[in-house]
Design a protein around this motif. Structure first.
Motif, PDB file in Angstrom:
ATOM      1  N   VAL A 106     -25.291  20.726 -13.972  1.00  0.00           N
ATOM      2  CA  VAL A 106     -25.006  22.128 -14.742  1.00  0.00           C
ATOM      3  C   VAL A 106     -23.022  21.985 -14.605  1.00  0.00           C
ATOM      4  O   VAL A 106     -22.610  22.133 -15.218  1.00  0.00           O
ATOM      5  N   ALA A 107     -22.675  20.793 -13.516  1.00  0.00           N
ATOM      6  CA  ALA A 107     -21.649  20.498 -13.445  1.00  0.00           C
ATOM      7  C   ALA A 107     -21.411  19.163 -15.210  1.00  0.00           C
ATOM      8  O   ALA A 107     -20.845  17.826 -14.683  1.00  0.00           O
ATOM      9  N   HIS A 108     -21.686  19.545 -15.870  1.00  0.00           N
ATOM     10  CA  HIS A 108     -21.842  18.312 -16.878  1.00  0.00           C
ATOM     11  C   HIS A 108     -20.386  18.077 -17.031  1.00  0.00           C
ATOM     12  O   HIS A 108     -20.481  17.177 -17.151  1.00  0.00           O
ATOM     13  N   VAL A 109     -19.031  18.235 -17.182  1.00  0.00           N
ATOM     14  CA  VAL A 109     -18.089  17.163 -17.561  1.00  0.00           C
ATOM     15  C   VAL A 109     -17.283  16.771 -15.958  1.00  0.00           C
ATOM     16  O   VAL A 109     -16.491  16.632 -15.586  1.00  0.00           O
ATOM     17  N   GLY A 110     -18.122  16.980 -15.087  1.00  0.00           N
ATOM     18  CA  GLY A 110     -17.819  16.502 -13.659  1.00  0.00           C
ATOM     19  C   GLY A 110     -17.404  18.521 -13.077  1.00  0.00           C
ATOM     20  O   GLY A 110     -16.947  18.994 -13.339  1.00  0.00           O
TER      21      GLY A 110
ATOM     22  N   VAL B  21     -14.301  23.864 -21.507  1.00  0.00           N
ATOM     23  CA  VAL B  21     -16.394  22.979 -21.374  1.00  0.00           C
ATOM     24  C   VAL B  21     -16.097  21.876 -22.509  1.00  0.00           C
ATOM     25  O   VAL B  21     -16.068  20.846 -22.914  1.00  0.00           O
ATOM     26  N   MET B  22     -15.789  22.850 -23.496  1.00  0.00           N
ATOM     27  CA  MET B  22     -16.032  22.138 -25.290  1.00  0.00           C
ATOM     28  C   MET B  22     -15.282  21.391 -25.736  1.00  0.00           C
ATOM     29  O   MET B  22     -14.760  19.999 -26.147  1.00  0.00           O
TER      30      MET B  22
ATOM     31  N   VAL C 121     -13.026  35.885 -19.680  1.00  0.00           N
ATOM     32  CA  VAL C 121     -13.001  35.167 -18.077  1.00  0.00           C
ATOM     33  C   VAL C 121     -13.965  33.503 -18.874  1.00  0.00           C
ATOM     34  O   VAL C 121     -13.526  31.930 -18.702  1.00  0.00           O
ATOM     35  N   SER C 122     -15.217  34.041 -18.924  1.00  0.00           N
ATOM     36  CA  SER C 122     -16.383  33.251 -19.512  1.00  0.00           C
ATOM     37  C   SER C 122     -16.378  32.778 -21.109  1.00  0.00           C
ATOM     38  O   SER C 122     -16.569  30.623 -20.912  1.00  0.00           O
TER      39      SER C 122
ATOM     40  N   MET D 222     -22.761  25.223 -19.986  1.00  0.00           N
ATOM     41  CA  MET D 222     -21.857  25.521 -20.703  1.00  0.00           C
ATOM     42  C   MET D 222     -21.239  26.105 -20.725  1.00  0.00           C
ATOM     43  O   MET D 222     -19.526  26.179 -20.550  1.00  0.00           O
ATOM     44  N   GLY D 223     -20.606  26.382 -18.981  1.00  0.00           N
ATOM     45  CA  GLY D 223     -19.733  27.026 -18.255  1.00  0.00           C
ATOM     46  C   GLY D 223     -19.572  26.396 -16.783  1.00  0.00           C
ATOM     47  O   GLY D 223     -18.703  26.108 -15.888  1.00  0.00           O
ATOM     48  N   ASN D 224     -19.797  24.477 -16.729  1.00  0.00           N
ATOM     49  CA  ASN D 224     -19.594  23.913 -15.701  1.00  0.00           C
ATOM     50  C   ASN D 224     -20.421  24.416 -14.250  1.00  0.00           C
ATOM     51  O   ASN D 224     -19.063  23.911 -13.891  1.00  0.00           O
TER      52      ASN D 224
END
Ligand code: PMP
Length: 482
Positions: free
Chosen positions: A56-60, A327-328, A319-320, A284-286
């Motif tokens: 979930v913490a995709h980009v850190g 993220v993208m 916000v989302s 998608m929402g990190n």
């Protein structure tokens, strides 16, 4: 201190006020994590843990750009999507630009479960059928309808059981599944597993019913980090479409560049593989709750033609969408897909080496930063080393590394770390794993080789050899089909 009470008080209040079905990780001595950054999490005593499982913490964890995007938008406006907002249309158009045509119509929702629920509704409206084909051991979410298509849940001893409109196809697991690479040397296992889906379609029709949808993760994560064999999806999609059904790809866990070579895991199987509906979530929402359904204009039109409004209070709020856009942006700017490929390849290569020394490793498989290590008590009989996997997970935690186990026998160590995972993180992980495995390792009399399954993706051009999965001897595991 980042604590508002002692850890024992947190446990006491949790026991009293939170449903006991909400399980803790490391039950006997749970972690109290108070902050996180990148691929690291910190407990209340400021111990650092290397996070190897948080997809979930995709980009850190707490990426500053993502945090800022959310904070700034939250201070300006958060409302429902009945008002025009640039964040929503920017989010949808960017998602669409990352997906192949004709996947271009988006519905923004709040969780992977909601996305899959809406996907089913779209499929039912479009096909006017109800019967759904799902894979054994699959998990697609926690809503009532989605539990119905998740054997992982409905098959539990006190589960709700299989409904008559649900049909379970075998998980295309070439190591432990119904058809194994070791038993079918000269056969195309992708075709074989797809034949089972074809048979299910026939059975549905024979009962006077119609096929609504086939749903599967593009790589089966809960099923035990499974890489379906080449030619599986092309054949399944063909059979399902010929039967009038539509194909749903659940990319909730495996999407957004994790596989390294492509943005979406379904793209591993060739350019001709395009689902009718894709569901997105987690990364998608990190960490912020946001998810999406992307489909074709044709399917969206059938849904529209019902005349029933689709309203979702939070889905697509500014916000989302700001967070998803950030993220993208970060995935692209920081080259995280490329990082997943580089670091994932190194991880697989190191694990292959480790498997030569640690006999308890029966199979190493993965693509990008989606990796499974299957532990067995015996490489020939493939007896699942379930207790050993549990021991490893708990010992790794003591050594400040977070991993988990999964699969039908809970004997597959899985790795799906934040995409900022580094080569050094891999080296550290493998050296600690080596020491921990020594505690549970077994001796074999006979020399047996571990298997290693790696999808070397077809890299866009059609006609490139799709069956490049190899075992650790470098032999192809699959027969070429085209
Ligand atoms: N699909 C898959 C493949 C998942 O792994 C999950 C969550 N583990 C979901 C859907 C459901 O997502 P959520 O928990 O956000 O509802």
């Amino acid at each position: 201190s980042l604590e508002q009470m002692t850890k024992s008080d947190t446990i006491r209040l949790r026991d009293r006020y939170i449903g006991q079905s909400c399980k803790l990780f490391y039950k006997s001595n749970p972690l109290k994590i108070v902050r996180a950054e990148g691929q690291y999490m910190y407990d209340e005593k400021n111990n650092q843990y290397l996070d190897c499982i948080n997809n979930v913490a995709h980009v850190g964890h707490c990426h500053p750009d993502v945090v800022r995007a959310g904070q700034e938008q939250m201070a300006l406006l958060s409302t429902n999507n009945r008002f025009l907002h640039d964040n929503l249309v920017l989010c949808a158009s960017r998602l669409a630009s990352l997906l192949p045509e004709p996947l271009s119509v988006c519905f923004l929702v709040n969780s992977g479960s909601e996305a899959n629920d809406l996907a089913l509704r779209l499929a039912q409206t479009h096909t006017k059928n109800k019967d759904v084909i799902t894979l054994d051991h699959a998990y697609h979410g926690h809503l009532t309808t989605i539990i119905d298509i998740s054997p992982y849940k409905f098959n539990k001893p006190n589960g709700t059981g299989k409904k008559d409109w649900v049909h379970v196809a075998p998980c295309p697991d070439v190591y432990r599944g119904k058809y194994r690479a070791i038993d079918y040397i000269d056969e195309d296992l992708g075709v074989k597993y797809a034949e089972d889906v074809k048979q299910i379609c026939k059975d549905i029709k024979a009962q006077g019913r119609g096929v609504c949808a086939y749903i599967a993760e593009s790589l089966m994560s809960v099923g035990g980090q499974i890489l379906p064999p080449p030619n599986y999806f092309q054949n399944v999609y063909r059979h399902v479409r010929e039967a009038g059904g539509i194909c749903i790809a659940d990319e909730v866990q495996v999407g957004f560049g994790r596989v390294g070579t492509h943005m979406w895991a379904f793209q591993l199987y060739g350019e001709d593989i395009v689902p009718d509906i894709v569901t997105l979530g987690k990364p998608m929402g990190n960490g912020h709750p946001v998810a999406a359904v992307v489909t074709t204009p044709e399917i969206a039109r059938s849904f529209y033609n019902t005349g029933i409004e689709y309203f979702n209070t939070y889905g697509g709020n500014p916000v989302s969408c700001a967070i998803t856009n950030a993220v993208m942006e970060v995935i692209e700017r920081e080259g995280l897909q490329e990082n997943a490929l580089k670091v994932g390849n190194h991880l697989l290569a190191e694990l292959k080496k480790l498997a030569k020394r640690r006999k308890i490793i029966g199979d190493v498989r993965g693509v990008g930063l989606f990796v499974g290590i299957e532990l067995v008590r015996d490489r020939i009989k493939r007896i699942p080393a379930t207790a050993e996997a549990k021991h490893v997970v708990s010992r790794m935690k003591e050594k400040k590394i977070l991993i988990s186990s999964d699969g039908p026998d809970d004997n597959v160590l899985k790795l799906k770390p934040p995409m900022v995972f580094t080569l050094e993180n891999v080296n550290h992980f493998v050296s600690v794993l080596d020491k921990v495995l020594e505690e549970v390792d077994i001796d074999f009399d006979e020399e047996s080789e571990p298997t290693t399954t790696i999808i070397k993706a077809t890299i866009s051009s059609i006609g490139v050899d799709r069956s490049t999965a190899v075992n650790s001897n470098g032999n192809s595991l699959f027969v070429r089909a085209n």
